[in-house]
Design a protein around this motif. Structure first.
Motif, short mmCIF file in Angstrom:
data_model
loop_
_atom_site.label_atom_id
_atom_site.label_comp_id
_atom_site.label_asym_id
_atom_site.label_seq_id
_atom_site.Cartn_x
_atom_site.Cartn_y
_atom_site.Cartn_z
N LYS A 56 46.16 48.58 32.03
CA LYS A 56 47.13 49.32 31.21
C LYS A 56 47.31 48.67 29.84
O LYS A 56 47.45 49.36 28.83
N ALA A 57 47.33 47.32 29.80
CA ALA A 57 47.50 46.62 28.52
C ALA A 57 46.30 46.85 27.61
O ALA A 57 46.46 47.12 26.41
N VAL A 58 45.09 46.76 28.17
CA VAL A 58 43.88 46.92 27.36
C VAL A 58 43.73 48.36 26.88
O VAL A 58 43.25 48.62 25.77
N GLU A 59 44.16 49.32 27.68
CA GLU A 59 44.06 50.73 27.28
C GLU A 59 44.90 51.05 26.05
O GLU A 59 44.68 52.08 25.40
N ARG A 60 45.81 50.17 25.70
CA ARG A 60 46.63 50.37 24.49
C ARG A 60 45.92 49.91 23.23
O ARG A 60 46.41 50.14 22.11
N ALA A 61 44.75 49.24 23.36
CA ALA A 61 44.03 48.71 22.20
C ALA A 61 43.51 49.84 21.32
O ALA A 61 43.10 50.89 21.80
N ARG A 62 43.47 49.59 20.01
CA ARG A 62 42.97 50.56 19.05
C ARG A 62 41.97 49.89 18.12
O ARG A 62 42.12 48.71 17.76
N SER A 63 40.93 50.60 17.71
CA SER A 63 39.91 50.06 16.79
C SER A 63 39.09 51.21 16.21
O SER A 63 38.90 52.24 16.87
N SER A 64 38.62 51.03 15.00
CA SER A 64 37.75 52.02 14.38
C SER A 64 36.30 51.88 14.83
O SER A 64 35.44 52.68 14.47
N LEU A 65 36.00 50.84 15.63
CA LEU A 65 34.63 50.59 16.08
C LEU A 65 34.17 51.64 17.09
O LEU A 65 34.98 52.26 17.77
N ASP A 102 49.86 38.68 28.96
CA ASP A 102 50.44 37.45 29.51
C ASP A 102 51.45 37.77 30.61
O ASP A 102 51.57 37.02 31.59
N ALA A 103 52.16 38.88 30.45
CA ALA A 103 53.15 39.25 31.45
C ALA A 103 52.51 39.63 32.78
O ALA A 103 53.17 39.61 33.82
N CYS A 104 51.21 39.94 32.77
CA CYS A 104 50.52 40.29 34.01
C CYS A 104 50.31 39.08 34.92
O CYS A 104 50.21 39.23 36.15
N ALA A 105 50.21 37.89 34.33
CA ALA A 105 50.00 36.65 35.11
C ALA A 105 50.62 35.49 34.35
O ALA A 105 49.90 34.71 33.71
N PRO A 106 51.95 35.34 34.38
CA PRO A 106 52.61 34.29 33.59
C PRO A 106 52.11 32.89 33.89
O PRO A 106 52.08 32.03 32.99
N ALA A 107 51.71 32.62 35.14
CA ALA A 107 51.24 31.28 35.51
C ALA A 107 49.82 31.00 35.02
O ALA A 107 49.35 29.87 35.08
N GLY A 108 49.13 32.03 34.54
CA GLY A 108 47.78 31.85 34.01
C GLY A 108 46.71 32.48 34.89
O GLY A 108 46.77 32.36 36.12
N ALA A 109 45.77 33.15 34.27
CA ALA A 109 44.65 33.77 35.00
C ALA A 109 43.49 33.96 34.05
O ALA A 109 43.65 33.96 32.82
N VAL A 115 38.17 51.33 30.85
CA VAL A 115 38.55 49.94 31.10
C VAL A 115 38.39 49.62 32.58
O VAL A 115 38.88 50.35 33.45
N ARG A 116 37.69 48.51 32.85
CA ARG A 116 37.53 48.02 34.22
C ARG A 116 37.92 46.54 34.26
O ARG A 116 37.58 45.79 33.34
N VAL A 117 38.62 46.15 35.31
CA VAL A 117 38.96 44.74 35.53
C VAL A 117 38.30 44.34 36.84
O VAL A 117 38.59 44.91 37.90
N GLU A 118 37.39 43.37 36.77
CA GLU A 118 36.55 43.03 37.92
C GLU A 118 37.01 41.73 38.59
O GLU A 118 37.36 40.76 37.92
N GLY A 119 37.00 41.74 39.94
CA GLY A 119 37.26 40.52 40.70
C GLY A 119 38.70 40.07 40.70
O GLY A 119 38.97 38.89 40.94
#
Length: 403
Positions: free
Chosen positions: A355-364, A317-324, A340-344
């Motif tokens: 950077k935010a998504v790279e912090r995600a963790r999962s056993s999947l 949310d801090a990446c785009a407080p006004a919404g995206a 991780v890729r962010v397109e467009g």
């Protein structure tokens, strides 16, 4: 001298023939305007609308509705919702009219109220009331409404997340001919490792009904059950045919599995499938068009795939407080997110989201893609609408020349 009218003085020396009082006394009295019946008013109102006479159309449709004609109320609501035929838009009144049509027995109007309240574009969003309207329409045998109520219960929108109620709503949609409802109900009921007695067989039957109704994912899951012998007898031949049918319907996993079976020559096939959700919310983070390719096929796997990212909602949310609305691709390997890729998106926003998504963790072990809504909710929904509008206007790709 006899005249055929009465002479009225205008100015000196000039006269005008006017209606005589005597003639008015002897003329037949004017008949009061005819009042149409409810259904007739609706028909005449829609004809007036087609002739670009919005005022007349509104008057007639309003009378039809006031006389208790459900379709007349719904048609009047439709005119006011979109400003059809030059009428002034009035979405709040349209919601009330759709609601009246619903209460008068028109199931489609109940679902329309639900859709407007779910979208939150023409009127403020109200998920709990939207769900209530979808449930009411479902009770009136509206397949789309049953299916949508299932999505609400599955994702916890408008109510506490409840897979059992979601499965029941999807199964009711299935019984009304909604093929994807059959598939979704089967997904929620199927439990390869520890399902209750009879549940997997019931799920396979639902997959089969979805397949027969034209849902290729149903063919895929029915084939997978036949390949593994879960809920039905092992039948590799049937599985191969079902994977091919899924492939013909446009399911890429079906194509891959059909090819794998052909190459395997009886050896064990390692299965990885693409699970999808049109929309899913976890820990307050909403995504659209979520798709994850992974070996796990249980209904909670998609939620788990999103849960790892949702744990970092504040950073997103801090990446785009006004919404995206940003398109994100990521993979889970070795317990953490990578690739991780962010397109467009502009470079600053893309870097922040990555950077935010790279912090995600999962056993999947999974490869996922989704459009992620971040920041202020209204701004994020508007950004999503703009993204979809731009995609709809984009020209089709040029054909590739043959070699």
């Amino acid at each position: 001298m006899r005249t055929h009218g009465c002479l009225s003085p205008l100015v000196a020396g000039l006269w005008l023939v006017a209606a005589c009082p005597a003639a008015q006394e002897t003329a037949a009295p004017a008949e009061p305007p005819r009042q149409c019946e409810a259904a007739e008013c609706n028909t005449e109102g829609m004809l007036a609308l087609g002739l670009q006479r919005p005022d007349e159309a509104l008057r007639l449709l309003d009378r039809s509705c006031s006389l208790g004609h459900a379709v007349g109320c719904s048609n009047l609501a439709g005119v006011l919702r979109g400003g059809v035929g030059g009428a002034v838009k009035d979405p709040p009144r349209a919601v009330g009219l759709y609601d009246r049509a619903c209460r008068l027995g028109f199931a489609e109007a109940c679902a329309t109220v639900g859709t407007m309240l779910a979208e939150g574009t023409a009127v403020p969003a109200d998920p709990p009331r939207a769900l209530a309207m979808f449930e009411l329409a479902c009770a009136k045998q509206d397949a789309f409404a049953c299916f949508t109520a299932g999505l609400f219960f599955e994702t916890g929108r408008g109510a506490t997340r409840d897979p059992g109620r979601a499965a029941a709503a999807f199964e009711q949609a299935c019984g009304l001919g909604h093929a994807t409802g059959c598939f979704n109900a089967g997904i929620l009921i199927f439990d390869e490792a520890g399902g209750r007695p009879g549940d997997n067989a019931r799920a396979v039957e639902l997959f089969a009904r979805g397949c027969a109704g034209g849902q290729p994912a149903g063919c895929l899951r029915q084939g997978l059950a036949a390949l593994r012998g879960v809920g039905t007898a092992v039948d590799v031949g049937q599985a191969t045919a079902l994977f091919a049918r899924a492939c013909e319907g446009g399911d890429g996993d079906g194509c891959e599995l059909a090819a794998q079976l052909k190459r395997s020559r009886g050896r064990k096939v390692e299965v990885a499938l693409t699970s999808r959700a049109p929309t899913l919310t976890m820990a307050g983070l909403t995504v659209h068009e979520l798709a994850c390719r992974m070996p796990q096929t249980d209904p909670l796997a998609l939620a788990e795939a999103l849960e790892g990212v949702a744990a970092h909602k504040a950073a997103l949310d801090a990446c785009a407080p006004a919404g995206a609305a940003v398109a994100v691709v990521w993979s889970y390997r070795g317990g953490r997110a990578g690739q991780v890729r962010v397109e467009g998106a502009d470079p600053r926003l893309a870097g922040c989201v990555r950077k935010a998504v790279e912090r995600a963790r999962s056993s999947l072990a999974a490869s996922c893609a989704a459009t992620v809504l971040i920041g202020e909710a209204v701004g994020a929904r508007k950004a999503l609408a703009d993204r979809r509008s731009a995609a709809a206007r984009a020209p089709a790709p040029a054909p590739v020349p043959a070699n």
